[in-house]
Write an enzyme that holds these catalytic residues in place. Structure first.
Site, short mmCIF file in Angstrom:
data_model
loop_
_atom_site.label_atom_id
_atom_site.label_comp_id
_atom_site.label_asym_id
_atom_site.label_seq_id
_atom_site.Cartn_x
_atom_site.Cartn_y
_atom_site.Cartn_z
NE ARG A 136 -0.32 -1.51 -12.88
CZ ARG A 136 -1.24 -1.33 -11.93
NH1 ARG A 136 -2.47 -1.76 -12.12
NH2 ARG A 136 -0.94 -0.71 -10.81
CB SER A 212 4.60 -1.44 -9.20
OG SER A 212 3.76 -0.81 -8.28
CD GLU A 307 3.56 -1.92 -13.87
OE1 GLU A 307 2.69 -1.37 -14.53
OE2 GLU A 307 4.49 -1.29 -13.35
N1 EPU Z 1 3.49 -3.93 1.39
C1 EPU Z 1 4.58 -4.49 2.02
N2 EPU Z 1 5.78 -3.83 1.92
C2 EPU Z 1 5.91 -2.64 1.28
C3 EPU Z 1 4.77 -2.07 0.67
C4 EPU Z 1 3.57 -2.75 0.72
O1 EPU Z 1 4.52 -5.54 2.62
O2 EPU Z 1 7.03 -2.14 1.21
C5 EPU Z 1 2.23 -4.69 1.41
C6 EPU Z 1 1.24 -4.15 2.40
O3 EPU Z 1 0.72 -5.25 3.07
C7 EPU Z 1 0.15 -3.53 1.58
C8 EPU Z 1 0.25 -4.29 0.27
O4 EPU Z 1 1.63 -4.64 0.15
O5 EPU Z 1 -1.08 -3.75 2.17
C9 EPU Z 1 -0.17 -3.46 -0.92
O6 EPU Z 1 0.59 -2.26 -0.95
P1 EPU Z 1 0.11 -0.96 -1.75
O7 EPU Z 1 -1.25 -0.58 -1.35
O8 EPU Z 1 1.20 0.07 -1.65
O9 EPU Z 1 -0.04 -1.46 -3.24
P2 EPU Z 1 0.87 -2.37 -4.18
O10 EPU Z 1 0.14 -3.64 -4.41
O11 EPU Z 1 2.27 -2.50 -3.69
C10 EPU Z 1 -0.35 -1.50 -6.30
C11 EPU Z 1 0.02 -1.04 -7.67
C12 EPU Z 1 0.46 0.41 -7.64
C13 EPU Z 1 -0.68 1.27 -7.10
C14 EPU Z 1 -1.05 0.74 -5.71
C15 EPU Z 1 -2.27 1.43 -5.15
C16 EPU Z 1 0.83 -3.02 -8.84
C17 EPU Z 1 1.99 -3.72 -9.42
N3 EPU Z 1 1.09 -1.87 -8.20
O12 EPU Z 1 0.83 -1.49 -5.52
O13 EPU Z 1 0.71 0.82 -8.98
O14 EPU Z 1 -0.31 2.62 -7.03
O15 EPU Z 1 -1.37 -0.67 -5.78
O16 EPU Z 1 -3.38 1.02 -5.88
O17 EPU Z 1 -0.30 -3.47 -8.99
C18 EPU Z 1 2.41 1.04 -10.63
O18 EPU Z 1 1.74 0.25 -11.32
O19 EPU Z 1 3.50 1.49 -11.03
C19 EPU Z 1 1.94 1.41 -9.32
C20 EPU Z 1 2.63 2.21 -8.51
#
Ligand code: EPU
Length: 312
Positions: A136, A212, A307
């Site tokens: 990012r 995010s 972010e």
């Molecule tokens: N999780 C929780 N609680 C929640 C949601 C998720 O504990 O409410 C944990 C779960 O263990 C899950 C892990 O967080 O395995 C990762 O969750 P997720 O796959 O939803 O991805 P994220 O890390 O929360 C990132 C990006 C998103 C992108 C997704 C999918 C960042 C800051 N965010 O989210 O990007 O869509 O991966 O690749 O890196 C954005 O940048 O606006 C965005 C939405």
């Protein structure tokens, strides 16, 4: 703004003092009213620059809607950005923060961009290295912040695409739809990503949000090991500089997930997404973000970094 000549003229005549560009506005939080001119980028167009048997070099102008570009490529059968389906915002904003999702980042198919230097009023080209992409991150968010207007972006897409289905639930969604994951087309992968995003992330047109709100923090291996003793269920993804931990999990552990504070809150299905229930002012979202940062810091000794781009 529909053409760059309008901007150039205004800059030449010194008519612009305090101004900023806005693409789709989907990753910006105005913590206060902006005291200047906001220029909305409407420069559109998609064109093939060059192609060979394997690849297409596609140039898109920065005011194009990112998802429209994804749909364009998917319909042509050109692979590379299908995992980035449904990301809100414009093409010009994509390199700014090296958008990423479901195992793919923009930099994976980025070739170059043309940017307009707001001081010299000349065009400059930036290749991948010059953009200094990170998680990012890019040079346009850091050292060159506010100095350039991104005009066009050129991507290299694959005419014989290999899909990327390793992240999270993609394989399962394909299986549920009766599709053998290894044989999935880029359209089917795009549809799976759209299904996952739609089930977790609120549509900004229906419920105000910027995706995010925070980045997933990278902490030291020692710090991670200590946390693992107290919280054995904590997830960690090894990186070159340490371990990346899910910010959503940290926020959830602090009791914020689904919690509403006035007209703001952390989303019930994805704790990392802060939402505006309709009437919250930017400063209220900002305050919620600060409160979340504070509690994560107190509980885990980790400082979350926003972010979204904060204005004001
Ligand atoms: N999780 C929780 N609680 C929640 C949601 C998720 O504990 O409410 C944990 C779960 O263990 C899950 C892990 O967080 O395995 C990762 O969750 P997720 O796959 O939803 O991805 P994220 O890390 O929360 C990132 C990006 C998103 C992108 C997704 C999918 C960042 C800051 N965010 O989210 O990007 O869509 O991966 O690749 O890196 C954005 O940048 O606006 C965005 C939405």
């Amino acid at each position: 703004m529909n053409s760059l000549s309008q901007l150039k003229q205004a800059l030449l005549e010194n008519r612009l003092e305090h101004f900023m560009f806005l693409g789709g506005g989907s990753n910006v939080l105005f913590a206060k009213d902006y005291n200047g001119l906001i220029i909305k980028n409407n420069i559109k167009g998609i064109q093939v620059e060059h192609e060979d048997i394997e690849s297409v070099y596609l140039k898109a102008y920065s005011g194009e809607v990112w998802h429209d570009l994804v749909v364009y490529c998917v319909n042509k059968g050109w692979g590379g950005i299908e995992n980035l389906s449904l990301i809100p915002g414009t093409v010009g904003a994509a390199p700014m923060q090296n958008i990423g999702a479901y195992g793919v980042e923009l930099e994976n198919c980025f070739v170059e961009l043309e940017a307009f230097n707001l001081r010299t009023l000349e065009f400059e080209k930036f290749n991948k290295q010059a953009c200094a992409f990170g998680y990012r991150e890019s040079v346009f968010k850091r050292q060159l912040k506010g100095q350039y207007f991104i005009y066009s972006v050129t991507l290299k897409l694959n005419k014989h695409p290999k899909t990327n289905i390793e992240y999270g639930d993609i394989k399962q969604i394909l299986l549920d739809a009766g599709i053998q994951p290894e044989n999935a087309s880029i359209k089917e992968v795009s549809n799976a990503v759209i299904a996952i995003r739609s089930s977790k992330l609120p549509n900004p047109k229906e419920l105000g949000n910027s995706g995010s709100f925070f980045k997933n923090p990278v902490i030291s291996v020692d710090h991670f090991e200590q946390l693992k003793i107290r919280y054995p269920e904590i997830k960690g993804f090894p990186q070159s500089q340490g371990v990346k931990v899910p910010a959503a999990w940290l926020i959830e552990q602090c009791g914020w997930k689904g919690k509403r504070v006035g007209e703001t809150g952390s989303h019930a299905k994805q704790a990392l997404v802060l939402v505006n229930y309709g009437h919250a002012k930017g400063e209220e979202i900002y305050q919620l973000a600060m409160d979340i940062i504070k509690s994560v810091k107190e509980k885990f000794s980790i400082t979350l970094e926003p972010e979204v781009n904060l204005i004001g």
